[in-house]
Design a protein around this motif. Sequence first.
Motif, PDB file in Angstrom:
ATOM      1  N   LEU A 557       0.829  -1.205   0.000  1.00  0.00           N
ATOM      2  CA  LEU A 557       0.000   0.000   0.000  1.00  0.00           C
ATOM      3  C   LEU A 557       0.862   1.253   0.000  1.00  0.00           C
ATOM      4  N   ASP A 558       0.329   2.323  -0.567  1.00  0.00           N
ATOM      5  CA  ASP A 558       0.997   3.618  -0.535  1.00  0.00           C
ATOM      6  C   ASP A 558      -0.041   4.697  -0.269  1.00  0.00           C
ATOM      7  N   GLY A 559       0.339   5.942  -0.433  1.00  0.00           N
ATOM      8  CA  GLY A 559      -0.568   7.039  -0.144  1.00  0.00           C
ATOM      9  C   GLY A 559      -1.778   7.112  -1.053  1.00  0.00           C
ATOM     10  N   GLU A 560      -1.737   6.450  -2.203  1.00  0.00           N
ATOM     11  CA  GLU A 560      -2.851   6.457  -3.138  1.00  0.00           C
ATOM     12  C   GLU A 560      -3.660   5.167  -3.087  1.00  0.00           C
ATOM     13  N   ALA A 561      -3.427   4.334  -2.095  1.00  0.00           N
ATOM     14  CA  ALA A 561      -4.144   3.067  -1.974  1.00  0.00           C
ATOM     15  C   ALA A 561      -5.632   3.320  -1.751  1.00  0.00           C
ATOM     16  N   PRO A 562      -6.496   2.399  -2.172  1.00  0.00           N
ATOM     17  CA  PRO A 562      -7.941   2.568  -1.938  1.00  0.00           C
ATOM     18  C   PRO A 562      -8.247   2.777  -0.461  1.00  0.00           C
ATOM     19  N   PHE A 563      -9.239   3.609  -0.221  1.00  0.00           N
ATOM     20  CA  PHE A 563      -9.593   3.984   1.148  1.00  0.00           C
ATOM     21  C   PHE A 563      -9.908   2.771   2.011  1.00  0.00           C
ATOM     22  N   SER A 564     -10.704   1.828   1.500  1.00  0.00           N
ATOM     23  CA  SER A 564     -11.115   0.690   2.319  1.00  0.00           C
ATOM     24  C   SER A 564      -9.933  -0.182   2.712  1.00  0.00           C
ATOM     25  N   HIS A 565      -8.914  -0.289   1.842  1.00  0.00           N
ATOM     26  CA  HIS A 565      -7.729  -1.092   2.178  1.00  0.00           C
ATOM     27  C   HIS A 565      -6.955  -0.453   3.335  1.00  0.00           C
ATOM     28  N   LEU A 566      -6.722   0.859   3.222  1.00  0.00           N
ATOM     29  CA  LEU A 566      -6.007   1.555   4.296  1.00  0.00           C
ATOM     30  C   LEU A 566      -6.774   1.482   5.611  1.00  0.00           C
ATOM     31  N   ARG A 567      -8.079   1.655   5.532  1.00  0.00           N
ATOM     32  CA  ARG A 567      -8.879   1.622   6.750  1.00  0.00           C
ATOM     33  C   ARG A 567      -8.773   0.265   7.443  1.00  0.00           C
ATOM     34  N   ALA A 568      -8.926  -0.825   6.688  1.00  0.00           N
ATOM     35  CA  ALA A 568      -8.895  -2.154   7.285  1.00  0.00           C
ATOM     36  C   ALA A 568      -7.545  -2.438   7.940  1.00  0.00           C
ATOM     37  N   VAL A 569      -6.455  -2.160   7.235  1.00  0.00           N
ATOM     38  CA  VAL A 569      -5.121  -2.434   7.775  1.00  0.00           C
ATOM     39  C   VAL A 569      -4.844  -1.567   8.999  1.00  0.00           C
ATOM     40  N   CYS A 570      -5.193  -0.301   8.927  1.00  0.00           N
ATOM     41  CA  CYS A 570      -4.899   0.611  10.036  1.00  0.00           C
ATOM     42  C   CYS A 570      -5.733   0.281  11.275  1.00  0.00           C
TER      43      CYS A 570
END
Length: 652
Positions: A557-570
């Motif tokens: 993932l990077d700063g442009e990753a889909p919102f739902s992916h970042l949310r789940a991991v974080c």
Amino acid sequence: MLWKTASRNKLANHFGKMLLNLPVVKHVDVLVVGVDSPSTAALALQRFGQRIVATYGEEPEQEIVRRLRQAGVELLAGAVPVAPLKDASQATVGWVFLAEDGYFAVQAREVVVAEKLALTVEAPLTLASGEEVVWNCDNIIHSNRLNHVFVELPEPACEMTTEVLVVGNGISGTAAAMTVAREGRQVLCIGAFGCPNLLAAEPPVDGLKHWPFARLGGVLHCKRCITGVLCRDFKGKSYLVRSKVVIDATGDALVVRAAGAAVSQFIPDGCADYTGWGTSLGYVQLPGYVRELFHSEEDNESSSEDFRQLGGDYRMVGELVVQPQDIILGRHYCDTIGVAHGSIEDVGSGVQSILMRLIPPGSTWEAWVPLRALLPRKLEGVLTIGRGLSFHWNALFVLKRRKDLQKMATAAGLVAAAAVQQGCALREVPLRPIQQRLVEAGVLPSEAVAVQKDVNTASPTPQSLTLYQVAAIFQRPDRARRQLQAAFGRQPTVLVAQILAFLGDSSGREMLKLFLDSTPWEPSAPGDANTPLDSVILALQVIGGGTAALLRKLQELDGEAPFSHLRAVCLYLQRWPMPEAVPQLECILTAPGLAGHAHHAGELFAQLRELYVAGALLACCPTSHLALHSLEAYRSSSHLPLAVYANRLLTP
């Protein structure tokens, strides 16, 4: 007079006055309180080159507003003047105002007050034994950076009574007020922040009084029963209004929230409890004209995009919370007073996302609304209507049609009028006669009168069988747990493993870990909806496990990753922090365009991305300056849910 507010305001019963600990949101050179008249506007314009803040009242002349803005005067719209702010020598050094989310103060070197402002107290008011005026709403801004002042607010200037009080003059409030008046009862309707003044467009009705410019500033409370409210107007005058029934039509559950009743607040924390509220982008009722109540041919449905752009961060928690699974299973209630039509959408994370992914896109659902969804839990004397109803956040899109909201508000008006006429509590009103009237008017289907107990009525087809099975599990999770364990033992599936995990059972942990390790990131789902891999990560967030695979997914993932992916991991990392994740989280947080959105309006998704990543980084590295800097900025955000969430992350 006895006053009481939330403990965060540090109220003291100080000589019968209201003592509040208020944030000072601005320090300016000149404060002009009320620029309705040309004279006070001229005073503001004369101070060219200074930092000036001005407030205006009911209906300022547009030319005055235009000239003030051209001169660089900052206008505080919708701020009701309450009382002068005094220093130790009793000199005026600012003013106290009431806004949508609470009281606040503005300090100034010079204060100019409009000549129309009336701040005199006619006579001290006395309350009966056990009565108190309460205000349990959050302050307008939460921030440790802001200075705070202790302010003693004056008592109400006068007192009046009415049979029914409606707070909010928008779609629902107008329908409820007109219904009560047509039933021959006295009703007073006052305005509310964010509500369009639709009642002004309606013809006069005997028994109906309308104060469009009054604002709620407190709730009269006695032994778990609301018996009236404190109102303030733009002229600085305050009123204590006693009422037999109060209808909360604010769209944000403001009345019941001020009374200290249970509410659900939008907090972007990814609740994983099967009965939890999940997350939401916030909604509020939209403008529109009220037509003849039972004869409108126009649905006036609001788009999902309109809903996502507006506020409304609270929902009342009623005696019954209408859940998405109840709607899917076609649940009918013995106390139904309305029917709504709309969509069920995934506006959050957690266990609900499993159910949401099984719903056919674009499908429309019918939801029966019981009276219990209008009655706050453990609080008497009040009905909540509009979009403050007791609905799960994912089911809130069912309340999209204004015609449905008008009809439910009409039913609430009939219940309120009946309670006054019969001299009984709202919960004791006989509903069958009211339901029969609603059936005759075409508001309720005829079978509503025959329902004796709550029952599911949906008949699933083979194509929708899995959806209905999952909905039934979430409706009665304790009963389904053993059956799920047995089914997983016979034929293990990822779906059953996820459901068990969300219910706190780790039987399917190894299967979820294998799925996480072997499944690549999918394309982004529409909006903020979770993908299957996101849901698996959120399931593991509940029971733990899969840390090595999660770290590998994070590296992709990077700063442009889909919102739902970042949310789940974080969200996973906030619960199960790993120091090994710090370098990649720092890389994401420092990516161009990801941070620095705390005080930018209209950038909710960007703000949530930053908050989730900063929260995960702080959990993995409590001394991270990057995370602390970002979260401190959000702690002083004017968007209350973001400020509350940031504060939670900073003070675990």
